[in-house]
Design a protein around this motif. Structure first.
Motif, PDB file in Angstrom:
ATOM      1  N   SER A   1       0.846  -1.185   0.000  1.00 22.84           N
ATOM      2  CA  SER A   1       0.000   0.000   0.000  1.00 22.84           C
ATOM      3  C   SER A   1       0.880   1.233   0.000  1.00 22.84           C
ATOM      4  CB  SER A   1      -0.899   0.009   1.234  1.00 22.84           C
ATOM      5  OG  SER A   1      -1.494   1.280   1.392  1.00 22.84           O
ATOM      6  N   PRO A   2       0.761   2.120  -1.009  1.00 21.70           N
ATOM      7  CA  PRO A   2       1.616   3.306  -1.042  1.00 21.70           C
ATOM      8  C   PRO A   2       1.534   4.129   0.230  1.00 21.70           C
ATOM      9  CG  PRO A   2       0.378   3.049  -3.087  1.00 21.70           C
ATOM     10  CD  PRO A   2      -0.153   2.038  -2.116  1.00 21.70           C
ATOM     11  N   SER A   3       0.333   4.270   0.784  1.00 26.47           N
ATOM     12  CA  SER A   3       0.180   5.117   1.963  1.00 26.47           C
ATOM     13  C   SER A   3       0.843   4.511   3.186  1.00 26.47           C
ATOM     14  CB  SER A   3      -1.314   5.338   2.234  1.00 26.47           C
ATOM     15  OG  SER A   3      -1.947   4.105   2.496  1.00 26.47           O
ATOM     16  N   ARG A   4       0.994   3.180   3.189  1.00 22.69           N
ATOM     17  CA  ARG A   4       1.583   2.523   4.349  1.00 22.69           C
ATOM     18  C   ARG A   4       3.092   2.330   4.199  1.00 22.69           C
ATOM     19  NH1 ARG A   4      -2.272  -2.545   5.511  1.00 22.69           N
ATOM     20  NH2 ARG A   4      -0.952  -2.720   7.349  1.00 22.69           N
ATOM     21  N   SER A   5       3.563   2.136   2.955  1.00 26.02           N
ATOM     22  CA  SER A   5       4.989   1.889   2.753  1.00 26.02           C
ATOM     23  C   SER A   5       5.780   3.183   2.646  1.00 26.02           C
ATOM     24  CB  SER A   5       5.193   1.071   1.473  1.00 26.02           C
ATOM     25  OG  SER A   5       4.870   1.859   0.333  1.00 26.02           O
ATOM     26  N   GLY A   6       5.124   4.294   2.254  1.00 28.05           N
ATOM     27  CA  GLY A   6       5.824   5.554   2.091  1.00 28.05           C
ATOM     28  C   GLY A   6       6.447   5.722   0.733  1.00 28.05           C
TER      29      GLY A   6
ATOM     30  N   TYR B   1      11.442   8.483 -19.488  1.00 27.26           N
ATOM     31  CA  TYR B   1      10.698   9.530 -18.778  1.00 27.26           C
ATOM     32  C   TYR B   1       9.810   8.966 -17.683  1.00 27.26           C
ATOM     33  CZ  TYR B   1       7.004   8.397 -22.239  1.00 27.26           C
ATOM     34  OH  TYR B   1       6.084   7.767 -23.052  1.00 27.26           O
ATOM     35  N   VAL B   2       9.444   7.702 -17.778  1.00 24.39           N
ATOM     36  CA  VAL B   2       8.658   7.086 -16.709  1.00 24.39           C
ATOM     37  C   VAL B   2       9.459   7.106 -15.405  1.00 24.39           C
ATOM     38  CG1 VAL B   2       7.525   4.970 -15.919  1.00 24.39           C
ATOM     39  CG2 VAL B   2       7.385   5.640 -18.326  1.00 24.39           C
ATOM     40  N   SER B   3      10.717   6.711 -15.489  1.00 28.57           N
ATOM     41  CA  SER B   3      11.575   6.707 -14.294  1.00 28.57           C
ATOM     42  C   SER B   3      11.956   8.115 -13.871  1.00 28.57           C
ATOM     43  CB  SER B   3      12.839   5.886 -14.559  1.00 28.57           C
ATOM     44  OG  SER B   3      12.529   4.518 -14.739  1.00 28.57           O
ATOM     45  N   LEU B   4      12.209   8.985 -14.846  1.00 30.21           N
ATOM     46  CA  LEU B   4      12.577  10.366 -14.506  1.00 30.21           C
ATOM     47  C   LEU B   4      11.468  11.047 -13.706  1.00 30.21           C
ATOM     48  CD1 LEU B   4      14.148  11.569 -17.898  1.00 30.21           C
ATOM     49  CD2 LEU B   4      15.369  11.037 -15.783  1.00 30.21           C
ATOM     50  N   VAL B   5      10.235  10.868 -14.152  1.00 31.07           N
ATOM     51  CA  VAL B   5       9.104  11.479 -13.455  1.00 31.07           C
ATOM     52  C   VAL B   5       8.917  10.853 -12.076  1.00 31.07           C
ATOM     53  CG1 VAL B   5       6.595  11.769 -13.477  1.00 31.07           C
ATOM     54  CG2 VAL B   5       7.911  12.170 -15.559  1.00 31.07           C
ATOM     55  N   GLY B   6       9.047   9.535 -12.005  1.00 28.25           N
ATOM     56  CA  GLY B   6       8.898   8.859 -10.722  1.00 28.25           C
ATOM     57  C   GLY B   6       9.886   9.360  -9.684  1.00 28.25           C
ATOM     58  N   ARG B   7      11.132   9.488 -10.082  1.00 32.71           N
ATOM     59  CA  ARG B   7      12.161   9.962  -9.157  1.00 32.71           C
ATOM     60  C   ARG B   7      11.900  11.403  -8.729  1.00 32.71           C
ATOM     61  NH1 ARG B   7      17.408   7.823 -12.606  1.00 32.71           N
ATOM     62  NH2 ARG B   7      16.981   5.573 -12.411  1.00 32.71           N
TER      63      ARG B   7
ATOM     64  N   ARG C   1       8.059  14.831  -2.860  1.00 35.65           N
ATOM     65  CA  ARG C   1       7.235  14.434  -1.718  1.00 35.65           C
ATOM     66  C   ARG C   1       8.067  13.956  -0.532  1.00 35.65           C
ATOM     67  NH1 ARG C   1       4.409  14.036  -6.218  1.00 35.65           N
ATOM     68  NH2 ARG C   1       2.130  14.112  -6.193  1.00 35.65           N
ATOM     69  N   GLY C   2       9.376  13.977  -0.702  1.00 31.34           N
ATOM     70  CA  GLY C   2      10.241  13.576   0.388  1.00 31.34           C
ATOM     71  C   GLY C   2      10.302  12.083   0.611  1.00 31.34           C
ATOM     72  N   GLY C   3      10.046  11.290  -0.428  1.00 37.04           N
ATOM     73  CA  GLY C   3      10.078   9.835  -0.289  1.00 37.04           C
ATOM     74  C   GLY C   3      10.935   9.188  -1.364  1.00 37.04           C
ATOM     75  N   SER C   4      10.743   7.892  -1.535  1.00 33.78           N
ATOM     76  CA  SER C   4      11.486   7.136  -2.541  1.00 33.78           C
ATOM     77  C   SER C   4      10.517   6.682  -3.629  1.00 33.78           C
ATOM     78  CB  SER C   4      12.164   5.926  -1.907  1.00 33.78           C
ATOM     79  OG  SER C   4      11.193   5.084  -1.295  1.00 33.78           O
ATOM     80  N   ALA C   5      11.076   6.378  -4.806  1.00 34.76           N
ATOM     81  CA  ALA C   5      10.257   5.963  -5.945  1.00 34.76           C
ATOM     82  C   ALA C   5      10.391   4.470  -6.179  1.00 34.76           C
ATOM     83  CB  ALA C   5      10.677   6.718  -7.198  1.00 34.76           C
ATOM     84  N   VAL C   6       9.262   3.847  -6.489  1.00 39.38           N
ATOM     85  CA  VAL C   6       9.243   2.461  -6.957  1.00 39.38           C
ATOM     86  C   VAL C   6       8.594   2.498  -8.338  1.00 39.38           C
ATOM     87  CG1 VAL C   6       8.370   0.123  -6.591  1.00 39.38           C
ATOM     88  CG2 VAL C   6       9.095   1.512  -4.636  1.00 39.38           C
ATOM     89  N   VAL C   7       9.390   2.227  -9.381  1.00 42.18           N
ATOM     90  CA  VAL C   7       8.919   2.372 -10.757  1.00 42.18           C
ATOM     91  C   VAL C   7       8.816   1.009 -11.419  1.00 42.18           C
ATOM     92  CG1 VAL C   7       9.375   3.390 -13.015  1.00 42.18           C
ATOM     93  CG2 VAL C   7       9.938   4.667 -10.931  1.00 42.18           C
TER      94      VAL C   7
END
Length: 287
Positions: free
Chosen positions: A60-65, A87-93, A99-105
């Motif tokens: 869950s995104p809200s629970r994992s951060g 660009y999919v990864s660029l936008v995710g990062r 948002r002060g978090g990490s990206a999972v793409v």
């Protein structure tokens, strides 16, 4: 005396079991706490997130951060012909950092994929799993639906591009079905769906110019028609359309976008992927 002993014994028998039950009560709240926690957790999720296509172990995104991004579509988001970051990864990062978090793409785009092929891909359980947990879904699809061979023919002449009308009609229903399925997988959870247009559904820049004026004129006319159809599908399903023709070719639509293209004139190079990411991020920042 005997009567007193009998009374005492009777009281002992009665008090003992009650005392035992009383000793058990303090453990009840602790034993029931996990159950209460699970109920509380399930109440935080809309019922639609507990459907069969969303395994219970799905993060869950809200629970994992983590900020979770899924890319869908053809060779453009897949990053074909470009030894670079899509660009999919660029936008995710970028969005995760904002948002002060990490990206999972999860970039699930595939070279050569058509709109019908994407519909089939959306039946795959692993793909559905990824989408159902996403914060952001980026879609680029449609160009491979068209046969480029007749583009310079009179039957495909701008602005009518009549030779492609049958494909456009078929594609309209498929685009709607794609966005409907993505929306259904996301359920009631807050998430963003961005679907891009194209700068050209065929070749562009210097490579296109080498094929003659009719090729350039007719391919741009088809691209404009295609982009309008993608935008309409996005609006109908609550997704957000992102204009890449203006990003690549300027407000006039005449700017030379060769510096943004790979050598094949068909796919974006690193600068092109960065330009697409910039257009997507601009839309996200305005939301």
């Amino acid at each position: 005396m005997l009567a007193g002993l009998v009374v005492a014994a009777t009281l002992l028998l009665v008090v003992g079991p009650r005392a035992a039950r009383a000793l058990g009560r303090p453990r009840s709240p602790a034993a029931s706490a996990p159950s209460l926690s699970r109920v509380s957790g399930s109440q935080q999720r809309p019922a639609t997130r507990q459907r069969a296509e969303t395994p219970s172990a799905s993060p869950s995104p809200s629970r994992s951060g983590a900020y979770r991004v899924v890319g869908l579509g053809d060779s453009v988001p897949a990053g074909d012909e470009c030894d670079c970051t899509s660009y999919v990864s660029l936008v995710g990062r970028h969005e995760a950092q904002r948002r002060g978090g990490s990206a999972v793409v999860a970039n699930l785009a595939q070279g050569g994929l058509t709109t019908a092929g994407l519909l089939d891909q959306l039946e795959d359980s692993s793909v559905r799993h990824q989408i159902s947990a996403a914060n952001l879904v980026i879609v680029t699809i449609g160009a491979n639906d068209f046969d480029p061979d007749p583009v310079a023919d009179d039957s495909c002449r701008a602005p009518d591009v009549s030779c492609f009308r049958s494909t456009l009609r078929q594609q309209a229903a498929q685009l709607d079905a794609v966005l409907e399925k993505v929306d259904g997988l996301l359920g009631d959870r807050s998430a963003t769906v961005l679907i891009t247009g194209y700068w050209n559904v065929f070749l562009d820049g210097d490579v296109a110019a080498a094929n003659g004026d009719d090729y350039v004129r007719n391919s741009i006319a088809l691209t404009q028609t295609e982009n309008a159809q993608i935008a309409a599908a996005a609006q109908a399903r609550g997704a957000t359309y992102v204009d890449l023709l203006t990003a690549f070719k300027g407000a006039s639509g005449t700017k030379d976008d060769t510096p943004l293209l790979a050598d094949d004139g068909d796919h974006p190079n690193a600068a092109g992927h960065a330009k697409i990411a910039e257009a997507l991020e601009s839309v996200l920042a305005s939301r």
